[in-house]
Design an enzyme around this catalytic site. Structure first.
Site, PDB file in Angstrom:
ATOM      1  N   HIS B 267      -7.194  -0.648  -5.546  1.00 16.40           N
ATOM      2  CA  HIS B 267      -5.739  -0.554  -5.698  1.00 16.40           C
ATOM      3  C   HIS B 267      -5.372   0.161  -7.011  1.00 16.40           C
ATOM      4  CE1 HIS B 267      -1.550  -2.126  -5.146  1.00 16.40           C
ATOM      5  NE2 HIS B 267      -1.547  -2.038  -6.465  1.00 16.40           N
ATOM      6  N   GLU B 268      -5.917  -0.347  -8.114  1.00 13.00           N
ATOM      7  CA  GLU B 268      -5.598   0.288  -9.403  1.00 13.00           C
ATOM      8  C   GLU B 268      -6.156   1.706  -9.451  1.00 13.00           C
ATOM      9  OE1 GLU B 268      -3.400  -1.140 -11.116  1.00 13.00           O
ATOM     10  OE2 GLU B 268      -3.536  -3.107 -10.150  1.00 13.00           O
ATOM     11  N   HIS B 271      -3.580   3.975  -8.032  1.00 11.89           N
ATOM     12  CA  HIS B 271      -2.547   4.277  -9.043  1.00 11.89           C
ATOM     13  C   HIS B 271      -3.074   5.306 -10.044  1.00 11.89           C
ATOM     14  CE1 HIS B 271       0.659   1.447  -8.130  1.00 11.89           C
ATOM     15  NE2 HIS B 271      -0.137   0.396  -8.171  1.00 11.89           N
ATOM     16  N   GLU B 297       3.278   3.060  -5.664  1.00 15.13           N
ATOM     17  CA  GLU B 297       2.664   2.000  -4.870  1.00 15.13           C
ATOM     18  C   GLU B 297       2.055   2.569  -3.585  1.00 15.13           C
ATOM     19  OE1 GLU B 297       2.462  -0.823  -6.351  1.00 15.13           O
ATOM     20  OE2 GLU B 297       1.765  -2.184  -4.780  1.00 15.13           O
TER      21      GLU B 297
END
Lengths: 503, 503
Positions: B267-268, B271, B297
């Site tokens: 997830h990070e 980003h 997001e």
């Protein structure tokens, strides 16, 4: 008087301005710490730009006319407490000094520093001083100009010394280094006649992770507050502070050199204990800042040498160290260990020198800097002078420029007047430590039982809390009853090294 | 026209001002990153002060009249390139928006945020919403005032949405969440009838260090540039950027929850890939900034869910994962692993929700925020509404406030309008990923062979380089040919979960 503001209001205004500047400066320090520890390599250029921007903002804030007016008004005010008065006095002094620099000079110095640094890098790569000399010439010219801008009494070098060690003069340093020559030389000559000490076991293989944990343990034992600091790895060990409750150290771990990590930790730990001992309520104000570079260095050297290389210290710690590195030290006696960590051996590189020959390295740089400032030495002849001095004082032959005149980065940064603070640190340390031994009953015994609290308490009472309230000389006199004298160091050295070398 | 300055000079002046502000803002980000990763606990208060000071400086720089004049002049200028024009336009918009906030309102909001945050902490400790309600009431009042200050068309909530997702409206969100209810509910109902999936093996013991190394490996595989970033530990995983060449992620490692670290990293990483893909030459300018929170997001969710929870992804990675954790996974088939990591189970806590039920958590918050802003919901009745909604949409009974209305920190920060961006991220992600599958031949096959470069290339071509040049809606339409629609997510969800649950 501060117009229609009350004294309290004026002082609060001054304090708020100073703390705002401190916030920016400490932010720069965080960015700098990160640069040396965690910054990914591609981020370097933008980081440089960010630091430059913040430095500009801090400079703008500190040269603002409003701050000047506030300072002037407070300076006339008779209602301030002694600490408040001292803060205002020192801030005004700093402010006025800042305003002595014309913008054109600042720009020229910044350009020259940049050029000089790159020339030094290039010259080091090529191992050729001549590639550095032209840029260094320009730098020296600017430093002489800086001395005139700042103003001085006596020698022009005094103006630069004053930047790092307020009030220090060539007069005082000449006396000290004269004694270095006349008293330290005979001791070194006597040591040189003794059989060489074996320290090869310090260079056997010491596991990295075990070294790291051991270093952390040393810091904790010294009293370094890990809730108000931390240790990280960096190429060159350093201490940095973002406020007295966040003081960080870094170390370097060399698997083939146990001493490198150990005394780096203790050395930086000494710096850090000082910063952690500065008064938090003086955050951003002169009385919340370290006295001087020399006093800062006295704190690191005191712990590193007077404590960390003492027999007392290792009498307690050595069994534990042997257990930590049994493969390396099980068969080495405390006596041999103690001799090894204090081995005296003239050498070429300052940063690798033992605690005695070290001061000749500094003396050589001091003589050169002084000569460059008064014009008695020319940049062109520097290499020859350097090599001649190393032969004369350390009896070593300089094989090339990288191991000689190009070894230090300081001149390329324009840091003239900085080197002497290293020796001053050792000399203050010896004088302070002798005073502590006199004033604290059982100090040596406590160290010999692994309890450093009495020493730390003494430092926390006599040195740390004053910040810049006293100058180095005032502090020294207050704490030891005397101005700085080389004799304390010489007494310490004679006693310790006579023992070690059986003189 | 910009007086007697050339267009190039005016634009350079604007750019320099914006980059100076960016330098300060990114310095704040460094201080914030350090705060979450390495700051010793006692340093927190001074660090807070330093961040406040820098924020004040950034604000001062961005509200300066000179910047306004420069922006106004450039805005009249017809000689700018499209990117330059967009930068000026957006900066002027930001500048004017900033100036809509009277100083008194900013101070009131800052006080209320502080009060609200502490009330939330206290209420959480006591597990009692009533201790939070009065402070939240004040906050809601101020947020309604903010909406009037900013101005809006239609619903007052639009003004706040606009802060996080420019141009987003309650109209668009109402349509989307209507579809969430009408199309997602039946799928969930069907899933609930199936036998429960076993994911207990994800909660056996996974070694911390092995997890850490595995996470780093995942980041590298995704294409995260470790020379322009790094990963550290923090309590809550986050991504922060100091420029596109220094984008850092953090993760959390739970030895009893393998999924926690794994999908946090992915997830990070999503980003971070976005931030690393922003144009460095637009540093400090709007076109160098992320489009919106929703688009940000979308990048993390696309990697986390559409890629990182796909069968294709694990078809390649699973054997390697089994080798990394043989004790945990040797006897678990790929099929069972895939089912486990996609287990659907309505629950109380948003941050622990699966990728389907998650959107009901968001919808509930959206409905509440909208009602608070238009006055149709009162803060006093919030707890009852919350509990009723959770029963109605997720069929779970809220046992207490900590597991209910007090679970999220956002409202205490005054972040109204933020929650919807989480769902928007998933919906954009589905629509983008479907477009990529159509536009990149063999995309799924490449993922199934562990090659994510074609996907990254597509993102680096279609999404990352534009910054704020397009709004989210414009970008979505440009990339997918359509405005944001829930149908892409629903198609993705139907296909994936029908497969998993054999519907």
């Amino acid at each position: 008087m501060a117009g229609n503001k009350s004294t309290a209001e004026s002082y609060a205004d001054y304090k708020a301005r100073m703390q705002k500047i401190a916030d920016v400066k400490y932010a720069i320090a965080v960015l700098g710490w990160d640069q040396e520890t965690y910054l990914p390599e591609k981020g370097a250029a933008f980081r440089g730009q960010q630091i430059t921007t913040l430095s500009g903002i801090a400079h703008e804030l500190f040269t603002s006319a409003d701050l000047g007016t506030t300072l002037q008004a407070l300076h006339q005010n008779n209602e301030l407490s002694p600490v408040e008065r001292k803060n205002v006095e020192l801030s005004l002094e700093d402010f006025e000094k800042n305003n002595k620099y014309p913008a054109a000079f600042v720009a020229a110095l910044s350009d020259a520093t940049n050029e000089c640094y790159h020339a030094w890098i290039k010259a080091r790569k090529a191992n050729d001083y001549q590639l550095f000399a032209p840029a260094l010439s320009k730098m020296v010219e600017l430093k002489r100009e800086e001395a005139s801008l700042l103003g001085f009494t006596g020698h022009p070098y005094n103006a630069l010394l004053n930047e790092y060690e307020k009030g220090m003069t060539t007069g005082q340093l000449d006396t000290i280094f004269q004694e270095v020559k006349s008293s330290l030389s005979p001791l070194l000559a006597a040591i040189e006649k003794q059989p060489p000490v074996d320290k090869s076991f310090l260079h056997s293989h010491y596991d990295k992770n075990v070294q790291w944990s051991y270093g952390i343990e040393l810091l904790k034992q010294m009293g370094y507050d890990m809730q108000a600091g931390r240790q990280d790895l960096s190429e060159h060990p350093f201490t940095t502070s973002f406020n007295p409750l966040d003081v960080r150290v870094t170390t370097r771990v060399d698997e083939n050199d146990f001493g490198n990590m150990t005394w780096s930790c203790i050395h930086e730990g000494g710096h850090a204990l000082y910063e952690q001992g500065l008064p938090t309520d003086q955050y951003g104000l002169p009385c919340g800042e370290a006295t001087s570079l020399g006093i800062h260095e006295s704190q690191s050297r005191l712990w590193e040498n007077n404590v960390g290389r003492s027999l007392n210290f290792w009498q307690f710690r050595y069994p534990e160290l042997q257990n930590t590195f049994p493969g390396n030290l099980r068969t080495v006696s405390l006596h041999d260990f103690y001799k090894a960590i204090n081995k005296v051996q003239p050498s070429l590189i300052r940063t690798e020198a033992d605690e005695l020959t070290y001061h000749f390295h500094i003396m050589i740089r001091y003589e050169i800097e002084k000569g460059l400032m008064d014009g008695s030495i020319d940049v062109k002849e520097l290499k020859d002078i350097w090599n001649k001095y190393y032969q004369e004082y350390l009896h070593v032959k300089v094989p090339d420029d990288v191991h000689g005149i190009l070894q230090d980065i300081h001149w390329s940064h324009g840091s003239f007047g900085y080197f002497p603070t290293y020796s001053l640190g050792s000399f203050y340390a010896a004088q302070f430590f002798a005073a502590a031994q006199k004033q604290v009953p059982g100090l040596d015994e406590s160290i010999a039982t692994g309890d450093y609290q009495p020493l730390l308490n003494w430092l926390r009472t006599n040195i740390h809390p004053y910040g810049r309230f006293y100058t180095s000389n005032e502090l020294c006199e207050r704490v030891t009853g005397k101005p700085l004298e080389f004799s304390a160091f010489m007494e310490y050295a004679n006693k310790k090294y006579s023992g070690i070398y059986g003189l």
